[in-house]
Design an enzyme around this catalytic site. Structure first.
Site, PDB file in Angstrom:
ATOM      1  N   GLU A  82       0.723  -1.177  -0.057  1.00  0.00           N
ATOM      2  CA  GLU A  82       0.164   0.090   0.040  1.00  0.00           C
ATOM      3  C   GLU A  82       0.832   1.374   0.083  1.00  0.00           C
ATOM      4  O   GLU A  82       1.916   1.477   0.800  1.00  0.00           O
ATOM      5  CB  GLU A  82      -0.818  -0.245   1.256  1.00  0.00           C
ATOM      6  CG  GLU A  82      -1.815   1.158   1.387  1.00  0.00           C
ATOM      7  CD  GLU A  82      -2.351   1.067   2.765  1.00  0.00           C
ATOM      8  OE1 GLU A  82      -3.434   1.798   2.928  1.00  0.00           O
ATOM      9  OE2 GLU A  82      -1.865   0.541   3.987  1.00  0.00           O
TER      10      GLU A  82
ATOM     11  N   LYS B 191      -9.578   2.451  -2.952  1.00  0.00           N
ATOM     12  CA  LYS B 191      -9.789   1.968  -1.737  1.00  0.00           C
ATOM     13  C   LYS B 191     -11.439   2.644  -1.095  1.00  0.00           C
ATOM     14  O   LYS B 191     -11.432   4.051  -1.306  1.00  0.00           O
ATOM     15  CB  LYS B 191      -8.945   2.291  -0.370  1.00  0.00           C
ATOM     16  CG  LYS B 191      -9.198   1.852   0.930  1.00  0.00           C
ATOM     17  CD  LYS B 191      -8.085   1.911   1.802  1.00  0.00           C
ATOM     18  CE  LYS B 191      -8.303   1.078   3.123  1.00  0.00           C
ATOM     19  NZ  LYS B 191      -7.350   1.478   4.305  1.00  0.00           N
TER      20      LYS B 191
ATOM     21  N   CYS C 145      -5.209  -2.710   2.736  1.00  0.00           N
ATOM     22  CA  CYS C 145      -5.264  -2.645   4.158  1.00  0.00           C
ATOM     23  C   CYS C 145      -6.302  -3.171   5.024  1.00  0.00           C
ATOM     24  O   CYS C 145      -6.842  -4.368   5.003  1.00  0.00           O
ATOM     25  CB  CYS C 145      -4.656  -1.382   4.402  1.00  0.00           C
ATOM     26  SG  CYS C 145      -4.073  -1.268   6.273  1.00  0.00           S
TER      27      CYS C 145
END
Length: 500
Positions: free
Chosen positions: A267, A325, A377
């Site tokens: 990430e 995300k 994540c």
């Protein structure tokens, strides 16, 4: 069966026992992973609640929860104070508020179990595990959710993990809560009831009778060579002025050294400023296309507006697409507070105070003819959302950065969570991290290859795209919500009937 013995002997010490039991429960989770500790601790908590008022039970549950989450997710303090730059007092305050909030869900279970007299009831065998499961489901949903330390995670590397493709993590939480309740009831059961209670206490072991997790899905394409670039950049160095170019060149060199069909980055490689690195990615894109290889790059991408910043996976080379995300972390990636409070709460050391939320309507990333299920994540913590987003994928990829929690138990816990997502969905999962633990995880949840922590490493191996859906991937958590709600409704009706 006789009534439970009075708890008056313990009343003087129950407020000390409850937090102690909460700390013991944490031993069931990574990195210790001694699952009986969690069951025994929960049985002990239920035992403390047997003969007290519902208000007292709520207090005991809350004390249990505070120390359980305090010892289990203490690492939030590391991210806010050590790396985020928050003053010590603010880091402690934020962590304490989080622990106190999460403990409310344990308090709710204890209070409800006592108010409905479930500790002695025949219906308690269903009522208590359902209440625990519903509390976990709520904890994973309310205010964006924080389902870390869900009880079902203690099943990893035990026979019970075979339940995961059927009922998911929260379904396993029901089974373990049933085991704890049965252990409590066996303490005062007599006659034939005691062996039955002890058998129920061993219910997690019934997973050994189920099919192996990988049998729910099947190979759908030839194996692919995969490489994970673990750049090993400490969080306190990641955004240092002048380090960005050096770090990006490290990732470029390791990427071009990989002999793989798919190369995955963790990430957010520090590509600040965003508008000055287009040539870097254009050159990498061309080099990967020459090799007919795909690169999944974790980067920050500016949107159409100046204030739009996305935490993204950008597909380069032979891959196509982009993933932004969607499930952002409150107070980490966005701040749901008034503007006048932002200077106080802007405690994380990223170069942007807010990220923008990605659209749920997006084209999936494809590579080598395969559809990839991408998560970034914290998104892999939400099993039902993860399964929904990955339903059409033959290969799973999670990019994360656990450097925020260096030296703590968080990377080990997060690895276990990723393994559960592979189990639940019957897919290979490629896990790319900044400082470790990177891994290639099989559809049975086993680690085919893993990296060392805090090492610069190019992790390589083979993964096989999979087809088919596990029962959990097909139905996800909605059946668990309905089952828990119906059980609690029946319990409430039976309780009210006693007062007519």
């Amino acid at each position: 069966m006789t009534d439970a013995p009075s708890a008056s002997t313990w009343r003087r010490f129950d407020v000390a026992f409850a937090p102690l039991l909460g700390a013991v429960a944490t031993l069931g989770f990574a990195p210790i992973s001694f699952w009986p500790a969690a069951v025994l601790a929960l049985a002990g908590l239920f035992g403390l609640c047997v003969s007290c008022s519902w208000k007292r039970a709520a207090l005991l549950g809350w004390l249990f929860g505070v120390t359980h989450f305090g010892t289990g997710v203490y690492w939030v303090f590391i991210s806010t104070h050590v790396y985020g730059g928050a003053p010590f007092w603010l880091g402690v305050t934020l962590a304490a508020v989080l622990f106190a909030y999460l403990a409310i869900y344990v308090a709710m279970v204890c209070a409800l179990g006592t108010w409905l007299q479930a500790w002695r009831s025949r219906f308690g065998w269903l009522l208590v595990p359902a209440a625990w499961m519903l509390a976990e489901l709520l904890r994973g949903w309310v205010y964006s959710g924080f389902p870390w330390l869900s009880l079902g995670y203690v099943a990893l590397d035990t026979p019970a993990e075979r339940f995961a493709p059927l009922v998911g993590t929260h379904g396993l939480s029901f089974i373990y809560a049933l085991s704890a309740y049965a252990l409590l009831r066996s303490a005062w059961a007599r006659g034939a009831t005691r062996p039955a209670a002890l058998m129920a206490a061993l219910s997690p072991l019934a997973g050994s009778l189920l099919p192996a997790p990988e049998t729910w899905t099947h190979d759908a394409a030839p194996a692919l060579r995969v490489a994970v670039v673990q750049g090993n950049v400490p969080q306190d160095e990641k955004w240092e002025r002048g380090r960005g170019a050096e770090i990006m060149q490290r990732y470029r060199a390791m990427t071009l050294a990989a002999d793989a069909d798919i190369v995955a980055w963790p990430e957010v490689v520090p590509n600040r400023p965003l508008d000055l690195v287009e040539d870097y990615f254009a050159e990498l894109d061309a080099r990967m296309k020459e090799r007919d290889a795909a690169l999944l790059a974790g980067v920050l991408i500016r949107g159409t507006r100046e204030d739009e910043i996305y935490n993204s996976i950008l597909a380069l080379g032979s891959a196509e697409g982009r993933y932004d995300k969607q499930h952002l972390v409150p107070f980490g990636e966005y701040f749901p507070i008034p503007d006048w409070l932002r200077p106080v709460m802007d405690v994380l050391g990223t170069p942007y105070s807010d990220f923008s939320r990605g659209s749920s309507r997006h084209e999936p990333i494809t590579a080598r003819g395969q559809t990839l299920g991408i998560s970034i994540c914290f998104e892999d913590v939400f099993g039902s959302e993860f399964a929904r987003e990955s339903r059409g994928a033959s290969l799973l990829v999670n990019a994360t950065n656990d450097a925020w929690f260096a030296g703590s138990s968080a990377p080990h816990q997060h690895l276990g969570i990723a393994r559960f997502r592979a189990l639940e969905n019957g897919r290979w999962l490629v896990r790319a991290t900044n400082t470790g633990i990177s891994a290639l995880i099989g559809p049975d949840g086993r680690l085919a290859v893993r990296s060392q922590q805090y090492a610069t490493e190019l992790l390589s191996g083979q993964v096989t795209p999979r087809g088919g859906l596990t029962p959990y991937a097909r139905y996800r958590d909605p059946p668990l919500w309905w089952a828990a709600a119906c059980i609690l409704l029946v319990g409430f009706m039976l309780h009210m009937k006693k007062f007519r």
